[in-house]
Design a protein around this motif. Structure first.
Motif, PDB file in Angstrom:
ATOM      1  N   LEU A  64      76.329 -29.863 -55.018  1.00  0.00           N
ATOM      2  CA  LEU A  64      76.823 -28.557 -55.469  1.00  0.00           C
ATOM      3  C   LEU A  64      77.778 -27.931 -54.472  1.00  0.00           C
ATOM      4  CD1 LEU A  64      74.074 -26.328 -57.145  1.00  0.00           C
ATOM      5  CD2 LEU A  64      76.201 -27.171 -58.116  1.00  0.00           C
ATOM      6  N   PHE A  65      77.351 -27.856 -53.224  1.00  0.00           N
ATOM      7  CA  PHE A  65      78.165 -27.173 -52.220  1.00  0.00           C
ATOM      8  C   PHE A  65      79.490 -27.904 -51.956  1.00  0.00           C
ATOM      9  CE2 PHE A  65      74.039 -25.216 -50.723  1.00  0.00           C
ATOM     10  CZ  PHE A  65      74.407 -23.921 -51.044  1.00  0.00           C
ATOM     11  N   PHE A  66      79.469 -29.223 -52.048  1.00  0.00           N
ATOM     12  CA  PHE A  66      80.697 -29.971 -51.776  1.00  0.00           C
ATOM     13  C   PHE A  66      81.578 -30.177 -53.001  1.00  0.00           C
ATOM     14  CE2 PHE A  66      78.482 -31.353 -47.846  1.00  0.00           C
ATOM     15  CZ  PHE A  66      79.519 -31.140 -46.940  1.00  0.00           C
ATOM     16  N   ASN A  67      81.040 -29.962 -54.218  1.00  0.00           N
ATOM     17  CA  ASN A  67      81.807 -30.322 -55.413  1.00  0.00           C
ATOM     18  C   ASN A  67      82.035 -29.203 -56.422  1.00  0.00           C
ATOM     19  OD1 ASN A  67      82.216 -33.340 -55.074  1.00  0.00           O
ATOM     20  ND2 ASN A  67      79.990 -33.219 -54.880  1.00  0.00           N
ATOM     21  N   HIS A  68      81.192 -28.154 -56.417  1.00  0.00           N
ATOM     22  CA  HIS A  68      81.411 -27.098 -57.415  1.00  0.00           C
ATOM     23  C   HIS A  68      82.647 -26.285 -57.027  1.00  0.00           C
ATOM     24  CE1 HIS A  68      80.918 -23.710 -60.076  1.00  0.00           C
ATOM     25  NE2 HIS A  68      79.984 -24.375 -60.727  1.00  0.00           N
ATOM     26  N   PRO A  69      83.504 -25.970 -58.002  1.00  0.00           N
ATOM     27  CA  PRO A  69      84.757 -25.256 -57.693  1.00  0.00           C
ATOM     28  C   PRO A  69      84.591 -23.932 -56.948  1.00  0.00           C
ATOM     29  CG  PRO A  69      84.815 -26.088 -59.945  1.00  0.00           C
ATOM     30  CD  PRO A  69      83.434 -26.355 -59.429  1.00  0.00           C
ATOM     31  N   VAL A  70      83.477 -23.201 -57.172  1.00  0.00           N
ATOM     32  CA  VAL A  70      83.361 -21.895 -56.507  1.00  0.00           C
ATOM     33  C   VAL A  70      83.253 -22.024 -54.996  1.00  0.00           C
ATOM     34  CG1 VAL A  70      82.400 -20.643 -58.478  1.00  0.00           C
ATOM     35  CG2 VAL A  70      80.849 -21.680 -56.817  1.00  0.00           C
ATOM     36  N   PHE A  71      82.780 -23.176 -54.515  1.00  0.00           N
ATOM     37  CA  PHE A  71      82.649 -23.364 -53.068  1.00  0.00           C
ATOM     38  C   PHE A  71      83.857 -24.075 -52.455  1.00  0.00           C
ATOM     39  CE2 PHE A  71      78.184 -23.178 -54.534  1.00  0.00           C
ATOM     40  CZ  PHE A  71      77.748 -22.113 -53.768  1.00  0.00           C
ATOM     41  N   GLU A  72      84.894 -24.300 -53.262  1.00  0.00           N
ATOM     42  CA  GLU A  72      86.024 -25.117 -52.817  1.00  0.00           C
ATOM     43  C   GLU A  72      86.649 -24.613 -51.512  1.00  0.00           C
ATOM     44  OE1 GLU A  72      90.249 -26.897 -54.523  1.00  0.00           O
ATOM     45  OE2 GLU A  72      88.871 -25.894 -55.886  1.00  0.00           O
ATOM     46  N   ALA A  73      86.820 -23.302 -51.406  1.00  0.00           N
ATOM     47  CA  ALA A  73      87.478 -22.745 -50.212  1.00  0.00           C
ATOM     48  C   ALA A  73      86.610 -22.876 -48.961  1.00  0.00           C
ATOM     49  CB  ALA A  73      87.822 -21.277 -50.451  1.00  0.00           C
ATOM     50  N   TYR A  74      85.323 -23.208 -49.152  1.00  0.00           N
ATOM     51  CA  TYR A  74      84.390 -23.237 -48.014  1.00  0.00           C
ATOM     52  C   TYR A  74      83.899 -24.648 -47.681  1.00  0.00           C
ATOM     53  CZ  TYR A  74      84.416 -18.212 -48.578  1.00  0.00           C
ATOM     54  OH  TYR A  74      84.817 -16.909 -48.670  1.00  0.00           O
ATOM     55  N   ARG A  75      84.507 -25.662 -48.295  1.00  0.00           N
ATOM     56  CA  ARG A  75      83.996 -27.026 -48.083  1.00  0.00           C
ATOM     57  C   ARG A  75      84.024 -27.445 -46.625  1.00  0.00           C
ATOM     58  NH1 ARG A  75      86.590 -29.572 -53.557  1.00  0.00           N
ATOM     59  NH2 ARG A  75      85.095 -28.546 -54.943  1.00  0.00           N
ATOM     60  N   ASN A  76      85.001 -26.967 -45.875  1.00  0.00           N
ATOM     61  CA  ASN A  76      85.048 -27.306 -44.450  1.00  0.00           C
ATOM     62  C   ASN A  76      84.062 -26.495 -43.626  1.00  0.00           C
ATOM     63  OD1 ASN A  76      87.060 -29.224 -44.828  1.00  0.00           O
ATOM     64  ND2 ASN A  76      88.712 -27.733 -44.567  1.00  0.00           N
ATOM     65  N   ASN A  77      83.407 -25.532 -44.284  1.00  0.00           N
ATOM     66  CA  ASN A  77      82.431 -24.672 -43.592  1.00  0.00           C
ATOM     67  C   ASN A  77      80.992 -25.038 -43.948  1.00  0.00           C
ATOM     68  OD1 ASN A  77      84.772 -23.394 -42.834  1.00  0.00           O
ATOM     69  ND2 ASN A  77      83.996 -21.340 -43.155  1.00  0.00           N
ATOM     70  N   ILE A  78      80.803 -26.190 -44.539  1.00  0.00           N
ATOM     71  CA  ILE A  78      79.448 -26.642 -44.872  1.00  0.00           C
ATOM     72  C   ILE A  78      78.983 -27.573 -43.762  1.00  0.00           C
ATOM     73  CG2 ILE A  78      78.004 -27.853 -46.546  1.00  0.00           C
ATOM     74  CD1 ILE A  78      80.142 -26.968 -48.667  1.00  0.00           C
ATOM     75  N   LEU A  79      77.872 -27.208 -43.141  1.00  0.00           N
ATOM     76  CA  LEU A  79      77.382 -27.935 -41.971  1.00  0.00           C
ATOM     77  C   LEU A  79      76.156 -28.751 -42.343  1.00  0.00           C
ATOM     78  CD1 LEU A  79      77.534 -24.969 -39.409  1.00  0.00           C
ATOM     79  CD2 LEU A  79      79.292 -26.708 -39.821  1.00  0.00           C
ATOM     80  N   GLU A  80      76.164 -30.025 -41.946  1.00  0.00           N
ATOM     81  CA  GLU A  80      75.026 -30.909 -42.179  1.00  0.00           C
ATOM     82  C   GLU A  80      74.465 -31.369 -40.840  1.00  0.00           C
ATOM     83  OE1 GLU A  80      75.587 -33.568 -45.906  1.00  0.00           O
ATOM     84  OE2 GLU A  80      77.550 -33.465 -44.947  1.00  0.00           O
ATOM     85  N   ILE A  81      73.152 -31.345 -40.720  1.00  0.00           N
ATOM     86  CA  ILE A  81      72.493 -31.760 -39.473  1.00  0.00           C
ATOM     87  C   ILE A  81      72.541 -33.282 -39.370  1.00  0.00           C
ATOM     88  CG2 ILE A  81      70.346 -31.730 -38.150  1.00  0.00           C
ATOM     89  CD1 ILE A  81      71.427 -28.969 -38.536  1.00  0.00           C
ATOM     90  N   PRO A  82      73.140 -33.823 -38.314  1.00  0.00           N
ATOM     91  CA  PRO A  82      73.145 -35.282 -38.171  1.00  0.00           C
ATOM     92  C   PRO A  82      71.826 -35.769 -37.587  1.00  0.00           C
ATOM     93  CG  PRO A  82      74.282 -34.287 -36.315  1.00  0.00           C
ATOM     94  CD  PRO A  82      73.840 -33.150 -37.203  1.00  0.00           C
TER      95      PRO A  82
END
Length: 481
Positions: free
Chosen positions: A206-224
């Motif tokens: 959802l966060f990486f693919n739904h259009p409403v989050f498009e402007a924030y895709r580079n701001n989504i942080l995943e714990i490695p």
């Protein structure tokens, strides 16, 4: 770019700024399919009655959110919405009469919209089938499904003909655990339990693919995972890198709290700190280590914020027993085995120089005075009015797990009587949600002018799912204080 995308903002920098957008998931059919033999594997203590949760409890939560966040969708329409058929459709994602609010965002509706893309649908089906161990024939069948039916299946595990093909994910109602908004970033979780793997996968998509989050895709942080994690012992908690959203609190624009708990490991907290500092998301992170026990579970089950200067907390977490040299037990047990809570603060610009707090209450006072610049003395409201055994009993039914709709206006369960008394003693108004909704509808009460109020929600079934309204919300946008 659509108007919905243009209007969509992601920003949360406190726990108490006026709430404007949040992610929720209304109880789905999977919640009514939890069986006793699997309840604990699926992280439920008990089986719950779905219709009561839907119509007699969560229904009021959703209406309340609409009056505060999207009043145009509900005000003046309450009588029509309350008619049986309209009521059913108002809450049904994918239905033409669904509320489809751009402020009270329903995860299932977002999934339906995202699955309109054939390429994303095939990728998601492949990923879900991989973690669920489905046959390839079933994978091909699912890839041909209608987005609405597929979204429901991914959540409930059940086909339209009521055939269960894999387990439900009943914990998705606790949207807080899948991630946390930190300023204009979203930190995704790394769950400790296998039961939450599919919901985590759905939220990543959802966060990486739904259009409403498009402007924030580079701001989504995943714990490695830590380097060469695959060489570490299998399921030993001490080696895991886990982090859940209920252990993360955004308390001021430059400060995040992370709880080390039953569900969030030291490795998970460590990786989150590094990530937040490397990305310049915040300046300081305070780790609060609470006992790794089921009855505490997450940081937000032992305290939440009510106002700049007011917090609700379980006393035994607020003040851990101090080391007493006269007590033989302090020498007989290893320090980490004692039920102590510690708070350690890390500064981005002062590596290797952590600050230690004597107890959690001292940390909360520091946040109120120095981060939020409160000019009033810090107030602590204790679970169960700090009276044994009600303190622990009411914490178990989420007396400390409150959602702030705005500063001083919080939502909690009606069953925690002694905690309610403690709020009254601090001068808070206490209102029943059923009365409040009628007053909001009639105009007798204005959501914009409400102050210092505890809103009580029906809780007979919801509380048995072991999570309050802080758990059942993922704020996406709050006003600055």
């Amino acid at each position: 770019m659509s108007k919905q995308q243009q209007d969509f903002k992601v920003n949360v920098n406190t726990e108490i700024g006026r709430l404007r957008k949040l992610l929720i998931h209304s109880p789905d059919s999977g919640l009514g399919k939890v069986v006793p033999s699997k309840a604990q594997d699926w992280l439920f203590e008990d089986i719950v009655h779905l219709d009561t949760i839907r119509k007699g409890e969560y229904d009021y939560y959703l209406k309340l959110l609409m009056y505060f966040l999207d009043p145009e969708k509900i005000k003046g329409k309450l009588a029509a919405i309350d008619s049986e058929e309209a009521n059913r459709n108002f809450y049904k994602p994918g239905h033409k009469e669904f509320h489809n609010s751009n402020s009270v965002l329903e995860i299932q509706q977002l999934l339906i919209e995202m699955l309109e893309s054939e390429s994303i649908k095939k990728k998601l089906v492949s990923a879900v089938c991989a973690i669920e161990g489905c046959t390839y024939k079933l994978q091909l069948q699912l890839a041909e499904m209608d987005p609405k039916e597929l979204a429901e299946l991914c959540i409930s595990g059940t086909m339209a003909n009521d055939t269960m093909i894999f387990a439900p994910i009943p914990n998705l109602i606790f949207t807080r655990d899948v991630g946390t908004t930190i300023n204009n970033f979203i930190l995704l979780n790394k769950p400790a339990k296998k039961a939450r793997a599919r919901e985590t996968l759905l939220m990543r998509y959802l966060f990486f693919n739904h259009p409403v989050f498009e402007a924030y895709r580079n701001n989504i942080l995943e714990i490695p995972d830590v380097t060469m994690h695959f060489l570490r012992p299998g399921d030993e908690p001490s080696f895991s890198t886990t982090l859940e959203g209920g252990d993360v609190m955004m308390v001021s624009p430059n400060h995040v709290l992370i709880g080390c708990s039953e569900r969030t490991s030291e490795h998970g907290a460590n990786e989150a700190i590094k990530l937040l500092f490397e990305q310049n998301v915040v300046e300081k992170v305070t780790v609060v280590k609470i006992p790794a026990k089921r009855d505490y579970m997450h940081l937000d089950t032992v305290f939440t914020q009510v106002k700049r200067n007011t917090w609700v907390i379980l006393n035994s977490i607020a003040h851990s027993p101090k080391f007493n040299a006269d007590e033989p037990i302090n020498f007989l047990k290893e320090p980490e085995k004692l039920e102590a809570t510690t708070a350690i603060q890390f500064h981005k610009d002062k590596p290797g120089e952590p600050k230690y707090f004597e107890h959690v209450e001292a940390l909360l006072d520091d946040i109120s005075r120095n981060d939020l610049h409160s000019t009033e003395p810090t107030k602590i409201i204790y679970s169960g009015n700090n009276t044994f055994p009600y303190d622990s009993r009411e914490q178990w039914t989420d007396s400390c797990n409150l959602l702030a709709l705005k500063e001083g206006v919080v939502v909690g369960y009606d069953r925690n009587d002694k905690t309610v008394d403690a709020f009254k003693a601090e001068g808070f108004n206490v209102v029943d949600v059923k009365d409040l909704i009628q007053d909001l509808e009639s105009g007798k009460v204005d959501a914009n002018t409400m102050t210092d109020t505890l809103i009580l929600m029906p809780s007979a079934e919801l509380s048995r799912a072991r999570g309050g309204f802080h758990c059942m919300s993922l704020p996406i946008l709050r006003d600055n204080l």
